[in-house]
Design an enzyme around this catalytic site. Structure first.
Site, PDB file in Angstrom:
ATOM      1  CG  ASP A 118      -2.106  -0.929   1.048  1.00  0.00           C
ATOM      2  OD1 ASP A 118      -2.717  -0.920  -0.033  1.00  0.00           O
ATOM      3  OD2 ASP A 118      -2.413  -1.671   2.000  1.00  0.00           O
ATOM      4  CG  ASP A 157      -7.898  -3.234  -2.701  1.00  0.00           C
ATOM      5  OD1 ASP A 157      -8.340  -4.245  -3.278  1.00  0.00           O
ATOM      6  OD2 ASP A 157      -8.376  -2.805  -1.642  1.00  0.00           O
ATOM      7  CD1 TRP A 211      -9.914  -0.958  -4.340  1.00  0.00           C
ATOM      8  CD2 TRP A 211      -9.519   1.239  -4.500  1.00  0.00           C
ATOM      9  NE1 TRP A 211      -9.903  -0.444  -3.066  1.00  0.00           N
ATOM     10  CE2 TRP A 211      -9.654   0.906  -3.134  1.00  0.00           C
ATOM     11  CE3 TRP A 211      -9.273   2.565  -4.844  1.00  0.00           C
ATOM     12  CZ2 TRP A 211      -9.558   1.842  -2.107  1.00  0.00           C
ATOM     13  CZ3 TRP A 211      -9.186   3.515  -3.831  1.00  0.00           C
ATOM     14  CH2 TRP A 211      -9.318   3.166  -2.485  1.00  0.00           C
TER      15      TRP A 211
END
Length: 413
Positions: free
Chosen positions: A120, A177, A253
């Protein structure tokens, strides 16, 4: 953001020329007024003042539940959204206090550039330090952070799988994601002149395009791979209603990610793919009239014996709508005619819905968060029907993008 080295400018010059003529909308197409957009951004600044008062110096805001502020450390995946929101609001207002507050949070966030335990880093570092670089042009302060973070991110890449690993556990899981973290890599190539970052981003995007998507252009949440030969172990969900459902934020996303990849590469395949994802979303029979999606597009159709049927069939997700609004505004600038008008109309409707009750909080309430009624993960019984820091970030981003369209400016410097 475009900080291209001489090497990369030569390589990408023809692509950038194509982008340049597609980056702004005609003012007579825009239905939301400058006064409306400025009002929402000004109210966002007022809310951020309330939020800032409740955030400890070494923490980041995450949500607000049961009249209690919930914060995170910088290792949590949402840690970059609060400084990123402050920087967008600084862009709108020019208020140096917002910039100073953002820089104070960047100070505690910077150490995550070394974090190789998460995929992330795009969310954490690019939404924050990327915006700081774009607005301040302070390459000495921010280039190294972004490049070190990109190096940490690609440490999770497996050339056999041809994708960046998302989580630990499972076998080799890759989630939709992860498309959102690829911009950090494309920009790292622009900052450094080293193509490896961009090449990995393209390879990951192509692998995701091949394996994550169904024939109707809905996306699985998780593809689990065998890291030894790249074969698929399973196609699953972690946050959706069931494995074959269309978890709403995952669809957002994907739309945002492939729109961004077209911007970064000029590759028409990504634009076509984004258009197909947009059609799935906007044409879905379960898309509500106000265009604020249910947490899963299949949630309203859940059978009565579903574990989520009795409580969560009709929960909306404002965070999905925020992401979609921002992505559709960009996609609108790369398309023409009726399809472009449709994207703009949908984004405008989403922004109007988000900017009013029941989704927008009254000033001074909601712990300082702007939006209500977002969903983190229903299967994990986590952050259900609450404000979320990333919902606010993408809402503010969409407002800033719309403001640039009103001013006749390209969406990206």
């Amino acid at each position: 953001m475009k900080y291209l080295s001489t090497f990369f400018l030569l390589a990408m010059g023809s692509v950038l020329m194509v982008w340049g003529c597609k980056s702004a909308a005609r003012q007579d197409e825009l239905q939301l007024s400058a006064a409306f957009i400025d009002e929402q951004l000004d109210e966002a600044i007022a809310q951020m003042a309330v939020l800032a008062d409740g955030v400890p110096a070494e923490r980041m805001p995450r949500t607000f539940q049961g009249d209690t502020s919930v914060t995170s450390d910088t290792k949590w995946w949402t840690s970059g959204f609060y400084p990123g929101s402050l920087l967008y609001l600084y862009e709108h207002s020019g208020d140096e206090r917002l910039l100073l507050l953002a820089k104070d949070k960047l100070r505690i966030l910077e150490k995550e550039k070394y974090n190789k335990g998460t995929h992330d880093l795009g969310f954490m570092l690019y939404c924050s330090f990327g915006n700081a670089l774009r607005l301040t042009r302070d390459t000495a302060a921010y280039n190294e952070v972004l490049l070190t973070g990109a190096k940490s991110l690609i440490s999770r890449y497996n050339p056999t799988v041809k994708a960046i690993r998302s989580w630990e556990g499972w076998t080799y899981p890759v989630i939709i994601d992860n498309m959102m973290n690829l911009e950090l890599l494309t920009q790292a190539s622009e900052l450094s002149g080293d193509r490896q970052y961009r090449d990995i981003a393209i390879t990951h995007a192509n692998t995701t395009m091949k394996n994550h998507y169904r024939p109707d252009y809905s996306s699985y949440h998780v593809i689990d791979y065998n890291p030894k030969d790249g074969s698929i172990v399973g196609k699953k969900t972690a946050q959706g209603a069931y494995d074959e459902s269309a978890w709403a934020r995952g669809q957002a996303w994907g739309l945002y990610g492939y729109t961004m990849m077209y911007r970064e590469t000029g590759e028409p395949t990504y634009l076509d793919f984004a258009n197909n994802i947009a059609a799935f979303i906007l044409d879905h029979p379960n898309m509500p009239e106000d265009l604020i999606p249910y947490w899963d597009f299949n949630a309203p159709d859940l059978p009565d014996d579903s574990p989520y049927a009795s409580r969560y069939k009709t929960n909306r997700d404002a965070s999905t709508a925020s992401i979609l609004a921002s992505a559709l505004l960009e996609l609108h600038t790369y398309t023409q005619g009726e399809i472009s008008a449709r994207y703009l109309d949908a984004a405008e409707k989403m922004l109007k819905s988000l900017s009013a009750a029941p989704y927008k909080a009254e000033q001074g309430t909601n712990g300082g968060f702007i939006l209500k009624h977002s969903v983190g993960s229903i299967p994990h019984d986590s952050e259900i029907d609450v404000p979320l820091t990333y919902a606010d970030y993408y809402y503010i981003e969409a407002l800033i993008r719309y403001k640039r369209l009103l001013e006749g400016k390209p969406l990206f410097d």
